[in-house]
Design an enzyme around this catalytic site. Structure first.
Site, PDB file in Angstrom:
ATOM      1  N   ASP A  59      -7.403   6.021   5.225  1.00 47.19           N
ATOM      2  CA  ASP A  59      -6.134   5.863   5.926  1.00 47.19           C
ATOM      3  C   ASP A  59      -5.428   7.207   5.981  1.00 47.19           C
ATOM      4  O   ASP A  59      -4.968   7.700   4.947  1.00 47.19           O
ATOM      5  CB  ASP A  59      -5.304   4.820   5.166  1.00 47.19           C
ATOM      6  CG  ASP A  59      -4.080   4.380   5.923  1.00 47.19           C
ATOM      7  OD1 ASP A  59      -3.778   4.972   6.972  1.00 47.19           O
ATOM      8  OD2 ASP A  59      -3.422   3.436   5.460  1.00 47.19           O
ATOM      9  N   ASP A  60      -5.385   7.791   7.150  1.00 49.75           N
ATOM     10  CA  ASP A  60      -4.715   9.080   7.374  1.00 49.75           C
ATOM     11  C   ASP A  60      -5.535  10.287   6.898  1.00 49.75           C
ATOM     12  O   ASP A  60      -4.977  11.365   6.669  1.00 49.75           O
ATOM     13  CB  ASP A  60      -3.321   9.153   6.718  1.00 49.75           C
ATOM     14  CG  ASP A  60      -2.309   8.207   7.336  1.00 49.75           C
ATOM     15  OD1 ASP A  60      -2.683   7.454   8.261  1.00 49.75           O
ATOM     16  OD2 ASP A  60      -1.148   8.224   6.893  1.00 49.75           O
ATOM     17  N   CYS A  98      -2.091   3.848  12.558  1.00 51.78           N
ATOM     18  CA  CYS A  98      -2.910   2.892  11.808  1.00 51.78           C
ATOM     19  C   CYS A  98      -3.264   1.597  12.547  1.00 51.78           C
ATOM     20  O   CYS A  98      -4.432   1.351  12.869  1.00 51.78           O
ATOM     21  CB  CYS A  98      -2.177   2.504  10.535  1.00 51.78           C
ATOM     22  SG  CYS A  98      -1.568   3.862   9.531  1.00 51.78           S
ATOM     23  N   HIS A 151      -3.145  -4.819   8.000  1.00 45.08           N
ATOM     24  CA  HIS A 151      -2.152  -4.267   8.934  1.00 45.08           C
ATOM     25  C   HIS A 151      -2.290  -4.831  10.350  1.00 45.08           C
ATOM     26  O   HIS A 151      -2.030  -4.124  11.336  1.00 45.08           O
ATOM     27  CB  HIS A 151      -2.247  -2.728   8.977  1.00 45.08           C
ATOM     28  CG  HIS A 151      -0.930  -2.091   9.355  1.00 45.08           C
ATOM     29  ND1 HIS A 151      -0.784  -0.743   9.575  1.00 45.08           N
ATOM     30  CD2 HIS A 151       0.294  -2.627   9.562  1.00 45.08           C
ATOM     31  CE1 HIS A 151       0.465  -0.478   9.907  1.00 45.08           C
ATOM     32  NE2 HIS A 151       1.132  -1.612   9.904  1.00 45.08           N
ATOM     33  N   ASP A 298      -8.689   6.227  10.116  1.00 45.01           N
ATOM     34  CA  ASP A 298      -8.023   5.392  11.128  1.00 45.01           C
ATOM     35  C   ASP A 298      -7.130   6.145  12.086  1.00 45.01           C
ATOM     36  O   ASP A 298      -6.608   5.556  13.032  1.00 45.01           O
ATOM     37  CB  ASP A 298      -7.239   4.267  10.455  1.00 45.01           C
ATOM     38  CG  ASP A 298      -6.002   4.781   9.734  1.00 45.01           C
ATOM     39  OD1 ASP A 298      -5.972   5.960   9.332  1.00 45.01           O
ATOM     40  OD2 ASP A 298      -5.054   3.986   9.574  1.00 45.01           O
ATOM     41  N   ASN A 299      -6.923   7.427  11.845  1.00 47.76           N
ATOM     42  CA  ASN A 299      -6.135   8.253  12.790  1.00 47.76           C
ATOM     43  C   ASN A 299      -6.231   9.693  12.315  1.00 47.76           C
ATOM     44  O   ASN A 299      -6.939   9.984  11.340  1.00 47.76           O
ATOM     45  CB  ASN A 299      -4.665   7.796  12.886  1.00 47.76           C
ATOM     46  CG  ASN A 299      -3.991   7.519  11.559  1.00 47.76           C
ATOM     47  OD1 ASN A 299      -3.670   6.375  11.249  1.00 47.76           O
ATOM     48  ND2 ASN A 299      -3.790   8.559  10.752  1.00 47.76           N
TER      49      ASN A 299
HETATM   50 CA   LIG Z   1      -3.407   5.507   9.080  1.00 45.53          CA
END
Ligand SMILES: [Ca+2]
Length: 615
Positions: A59-60, A98, A151, A298-299
């Site tokens: 995540d990130d 996200c 999410h 995810d990004n």
């Molecule tokens: Ca993210």
């Protein structure tokens, strides 16, 4: 090593699915399991076994946050191992943030088609009519599990176990507040208390799920969705006396990283250690050769210590905001060391996994992704998508403020804040081949390219947004199981000159600063059955501000509550407010200030509805 061409591979899939069904009918799965238990030899994995799928997402984590990307300081041997033992998709794109990426992965569709448009405010909910990859893989005989961040919806009907996952352990929101002894976690719909560090807990749950599924003789789809290295960047200090987190942090501080960057690197390092444990477990079970392992993020990244020259970070449509690491390992299919420069996307996973499992994607709706299986070969093609599209606006889809489109060579994009009226002058055209750092704006020199790309983008944007309503879903109020439903502040719409919503880690959000009569917050509800519902209010109110009247209204039915004091406005307590009748169907519940108060009515943290059993 078995390498199939695309045409042959499709035929092979039909064959292996047929074999799998035949195995089920003959009760031979136990024999297959016994063969797998015998070790990682030629008998343990045959081409007719449906491949297991382990989908690992952080995540990130930025494209640049791995050793294999050339980062001189971060230590990610396990991520690098997946890359070197398989295929690197060098130009793989996630959405800028996200939840949109997660919706695209689950559905194979651009997130705006799914009704999801935000990462908060109830806009982070995937439409109830969407078909997920987990549902499809279950049809193909897989057991499915998701461990970590979801999410894509917090209310019943929208949770992972409602969307095709046999097993879920993780959190619904965009982040959690505590990484050691983490709170805000759920197991199959039930809140749970946990011990330990979050990356270990998710990995352990994934490992146990794989074990149980393997013993049952089924192929597994295991989605391991780490919440690290998303903020709040909490390190592992849960092992008192052996502070692994401190050791890792010290390692990166000693390399000269500032504290923010050292924390992010430490979180990634910790995830990498857990990925190493999981890979070792696949080896130990003897299933690694026929397990398709994906590692991605995810990004775009949030770290800034070393970016390899890339421009932008998470939430932007520069390459740094949307390019993500993506490595695919599948020893039965992919030779080590493969690299593709094709334009690939997070929306490609659903069609990819459908193809390898031998199940058809939904035919009743547009599927935007394309199977990546043709890239899983020797000398993979550099051709896949003609264009990749990027868009993100927190409050509602917008084709003008933060968007981008690329054909691989040329990229047209725009990033402006909400306070700016975006015009053509804000557009930027980059030649990614000769200017990968996106520094030189060629918009005025290449008007035809600009027009072509903008035209393609607006056509796409219209296609993916037409006829879709973007607003928080109606919160389902079910009487099934007599459970409570908590109305969160972020799902309200509010009216008034002073009232505001304060984001504070989801579970600590408030509606606050309301003081004039009539200032209000409204939740949209879908009531399954008419009846009386008990109302509990969670709020904080300092003693000198207590005594105001909160009015609750649903249609013709009303309830008043005199606000009571807590020790401070930041300390929330739960108060019984009585009950209110709710008619069946679509309803609005409005909370408002009944009489003006000098400062603020209260800091409202939540309203909980519980159906009252009628005799
Ligand atoms: Ca993210």
């Amino acid at each position: 090593m078995i390498i199939f061409q695309q045409r042959l591979f499709s035929g092979f899939l039909l064959t292996h699915q047929t074999c799998f069904i035949a195995l089920l009918a003959c009760g031979l799965l136990q024999a297959a399991e016994n063969r797998q238990d015998s070790g990682n030899d030629s008998l343990s994995q045959t081409p007719s076994d449906p491949p297991n799928i382990v989908f690992i997402m952080t995540d990130d984590q930025g494209y640049w946050d791995t050793g294999v990307a050339g980062n001189p300081d971060i230590e990610t041997p396990s991520m690098d191992r997946i890359a070197s033992e398989g295929l690197q998709l060098q130009r793989y794109y996630a959405a800028p943030v996200c939840a949109p990426t997660r919706a695209g992965i689950m559905t194979g569709r651009h997130y705006l088609r799914t009704g999801l448009y935000n990462t908060r405010f109830g806009g982070d909910t995937m439409g109830i009519g969407e078909v997920t990859i987990a549902q499809l893989l279950k049809q193909a005989g897989y057991r499915t599990g998701l461990f970590g961040k979801w999410h894509l919806g917090k209310y019943p009907g929208y949770q992972p176990q409602d969307r095709g996952f046999d097993e879920f352990f993780g959190h619904y929101h965009g982040h959690i507040e505590r990484y050691e002894f983490p709170d805000q976690l759920h197991h199959n719909g039930t809140p749970v208390k946990t011990r330990g560090y979050v990356s270990e807990l998710f990995t352990d749950a994934a490992r146990d799920f794989i074990d149980v599924t393997h013993r049952a003789g089924k192929p597994f789809f295991c989605a391991l969705m780490f919440n690290a290295p998303h903020s709040p960047w909490v390190l592992d200090t849960s092992h008192y006396g052996q502070p692994e987190g401190d050791q890792t942090l010290t390692k990166y501080l000693d390399k000269g990283l500032p504290i923010r960057e050292a924390r992010i690197y430490s979180l990634i390092d910790r995830v990498d250690q857990n990925i190493g444990r999981l890979l070792q477990h696949l080896d130990n079970l003897g299933v690694a050769d026929n397990t398709l392992v994906v590692f991605t993020s995810d990004n775009g990244g949030v770290s800034k210590h070393w970016k390899g020259g890339m421009n932008g970070n998470k939430a932007s449509t520069y390459e740094g905001g949307v390019r993500a690491p993506c490595f695919v390992r599948w020893p039965n299919r992919i030779d080590p060391g493969q690299v593709s420069m094709a334009l690939t996307s997070h929306i490609d996973w659903l069609p990819t996994f459908c193809e390898v499992a031998g199940v058809e994607p939904p035919a009743d709706r547009p599927i935007d992704g394309k199977s990546l299986v043709h890239l899983m070969s020797q000398n993979p093609s550099d051709s896949h998508h003609d264009y990749v599209y990027h868009t993100w606006d927190r409050y509602s889809p917008n084709p003008d403020r933060r968007w981008g489109i690329s054909d691989g060579r040329w990229k047209l994009m725009c990033v402006v804040g909400n306070e700016v009226v975006a015009t053509e002058k804000n557009w930027r055209l980059f030649d990614l081949k000769n200017d990968p750092e996106e520094k030189k704006n060629l918009r005025e020199q290449q008007p035809q390219t600009v027009n072509r790309l903008r035209s393609a983008f607006t056509k796409w944007f219209h296609d993916v947004t037409q006829d879709i309503e973007y607003r928080p879903i109606r919160i389902p109020i079910s009487t099934d199981g007599n459970f409570e439903t908590e109305l969160s502040p972020s799902w309200a719409t509010w009216q008034g000159d002073h009232i505001q919503y304060t984001f504070d880690g989801y579970d600590w959000d408030t509606i606050d600063s309301w003081k004039e009569s009539g200032e209000s917050a409204t939740w949209r509800l879908e009531i399954e059955r008419a009846g009386n519902y008990k109302i509990q209010l969670s709020y904080g109110c300092s003693p000198q501000h207590a005594g105001g009247i909160l009015s609750l209204r649903a249609g013709e039915h009303r309830l008043a509550h005199q606000v009571q004091a807590t020790s401070t406005s930041e300390q929330f307590a739960i108060f019984e407010a009585g009950s209110i009748w709710l008619d069946a169907g679509e309803q609005e519940l409005t909370a408002s200030v009944a009489e003006s108060v000098p400062t603020e009515l209260m800091r409202l943290n939540s309203i909980t509805l519980t159906p009252i059993e009628t005799p």
